[in-house]
Design a protein around this motif. Structure first.
Motif: not given
Ligand code: ATP
Ligand code: MG
Ligand code: MG
Ligand code: MG
Length: 477
Positions: A402-420, A432-441
């Motif tokens: 199994v490979g799994g994770s808690q997903r990055e729910e913070r829009y800004d942090v996620l976008v930073e990571k993608m840029k990098a 990214l819309d899931t992080r724009r509208f009603g994001s949650a853990v």
């Protein structure tokens, strides 16, 4: 008269004056005893042929692999092993099988040979058992999630994204082999392709699954997954089936709990429902073990190994703790690992994973909090800024299951990571819309179905637990 399945006949409460069975001949002994199998069970039913009243031509045509129908009485069997047998009154040859040409004669075939005959290997006891176990396991997968109220989502097989960023994709195109449209700089012009963009076969349904989890709460996918794995290993297929649950408002601990509970549930289910098949596979393995030197034999028989997983919690260990263990360990008396982990941040090789599971902890292990730089972009960054809320579940004899994770729910942090990482935000605007509208853990995991079947059946090569394996240079069927 409709024929009855052999499994049912063998489980009859009592003898019967007349029964009708159909199946394929496994063996024919002394011009009298047919071992008949119809796939409903690992067990053959013995059919005693009345050779005085059977024509010489018919007797000659009762060969291994032939399809036959028998009518007769279900009587108590005097021979050891089975309660009932069929005293045959009428025997009809449905389909001949030329003994000179039929490759599946009842002898021990190499697994290699059987792979080359994937369409016929299912006629052997071992492959019949494996395929029934696989079928029951997949039912258990659905039953587990359905009982818990998860919604089954069919994520697309043709996708426009590479969820894992591992570049192992098979391209999908409707472009002609020649006359392919090119852009001015000579590149293939995918805008003129069927979908108007570059597309590939899915490597994971996770990203699409996340969008559904953020509306339906708990979802799972269970479908074919494709990876152009460029190496030939006994753990990788180019086409495999993946189970991917995704749950809103679940963190990494919840995710570990879910994975452990799920794996134990489906194993328990199959141990109960496939007792005969598993017992057969266990016996087959014990035979194989006997050929090995004592030191290499496995400590537990198959069913004990499955019970062990049911009765013991998986050991939860952070990546950092695991590295410490590996640094301070000697895998064999004086030997070292081929690949020595001396720096925090290195990815574990399978020799390390197997050492942790098989030698150190001696139980399934959940490794968590991996360095961010060796995991995919969507994983939740920990407060330390270095590790992510990722987990891998490692199993004895298999490694990663199994490979799994808690997903990055913070829009800004996620976008930073993608840029990098150079991941195109515009390509994944919908994600990214899931992080724009009603994001949650939220969190989820992917479990390779064939790796689970490997573990449950005790087989050692992943090619032997899927009907028609797809591997490099091999798509014969
Ligand atoms: P591995 O390290 O073994 O290559 P992975 O880390 O690339 O696996 P993930 O992207 O985490 O795989 O996929 C989730 C699960 O899917 C894995 O834990 C494994 O059980 C299964 N899996 C991945 N690749 C394959 C494959 N090529 N064939 C069969 N199962 C696979
Ligand atoms: Mg991989
Ligand atoms: Mg991996
Ligand atoms: Mg993984």
């Amino acid at each position: 008269m409709k024929h009855t399945k052999i499994k049912e006949l063998l489980q009859s409460a009592d003898v019967k004056a007349e029964v009708y069975a159909k199946g394929w001949v496994r063996t024919f002994r002394n011009n009298q005893f047919v071992a008949l199998n119809d796939g409903s069970t690992i067990h053959n039913i013995q059919c005693v042929v009345d050779f005085e009243n059977t024509s010489a031509d018919t007797l000659k045509r009762i060969t291994t692999g032939a399809a036959i129908a028998v009518k007769g009485a279900l009587i108590e069997s005097k021979g050891a092993g089975q309660r009932f047998e069929i005293q045959v009154k009428e025997l009809e040859i449905l389909g001949d099988s030329d003994p000179e040409k039929f490759p599946m004669q009842p002898k021990k075939h190499s697994l290699e040979f059987l792979r080359e005959n994937a369409h016929l290997r299912v006629r052997t006891n071992a492959f019949g058992a494996i395929m029934r176990v696989r079928s029951v396991l997949s039912f258990a997968v659905h039953q587990y999630f359905q009982e818990k109220g998860f919604v089954y989502v069919n994520t697309p097989i043709i996708t426009g994204s590479d969820a894992e960023g591992a570049g192992e994709m098979f391209k999908v195109t409707a472009l002609p082999f020649d006359g392919t449209p090119r852009t001015e700089d000579g590149k293939v012009d995918y805008k003129k392709d069927f979908f108007g963009k570059e597309t590939n076969l899915t490597v994971s349904g996770q990203l699409e699954g996340e969008t559904f989890a953020m509306a339906l709460g708990q979802i799972y996918t269970f479908g074919p997954t494709f990876r152009a794995e460029n190496s030939n290993t006994s753990r990788h297929l180019a086409e495999f089936w993946m189970i991917e649950p995704e749950v809103a408002f679940n963190d990494l601990e919840d995710n570990m709990d879910l994975a452990e509970d799920f794996i134990q549930y489906v194993i328990k289910y199959v141990v109960e429902k496939c007792a005969d098949d598993l017992k057969f596979l266990e016996g087959r393995l014990l035979e194989e073990e006997k050929q090995k030197p004592q030191a290499e034999r496995s400590e537990l028989a198959l069913l004990d190994k499955l019970q062990f997983v049911l009765n013991n919690n998986f050991k939860r260990v952070s990546y950092t703790e695991a590295i410490d263990i590996l640094r301070n360990s000697k895998p064999n008396k004086n030997k070292k690992f081929n690949y020595i982990i001396d720096e925090w941040g290195a990815d574990l090789q399978s020799e390390h994973e197997r050492y942790l599971v098989e030698k150190h902890f001696k139980c399934p292990v959940i490794l968590f909090d991996y360095p961010a730089n060796i995991k995919a972009f969507y994983m939740r960054l920990n407060e330390d800024g270095k590790t992510v809320r990722a987990m891998d579940i490692l199993f004895p004899g298999i490694g990663e299951i199994v490979g799994g994770s808690q997903r990055e729910e913070r829009y800004d942090v996620l976008v930073e990571k993608m840029k990098a990482l150079g991941i195109d935000e515009e390509e994944l605007w919908w994600y990214l819309d899931t992080r724009r509208f009603g994001s949650a853990v939220h969190s989820g995991f992917g479990l390779g179905f064939e790796r689970l079947v490997l573990f449950v059946t005790g087989m050692t090569n992943i090619r032997d637990v899927i009907p028609f394996p797809r591997t490099p240079q091999n798509a014969e069927f």
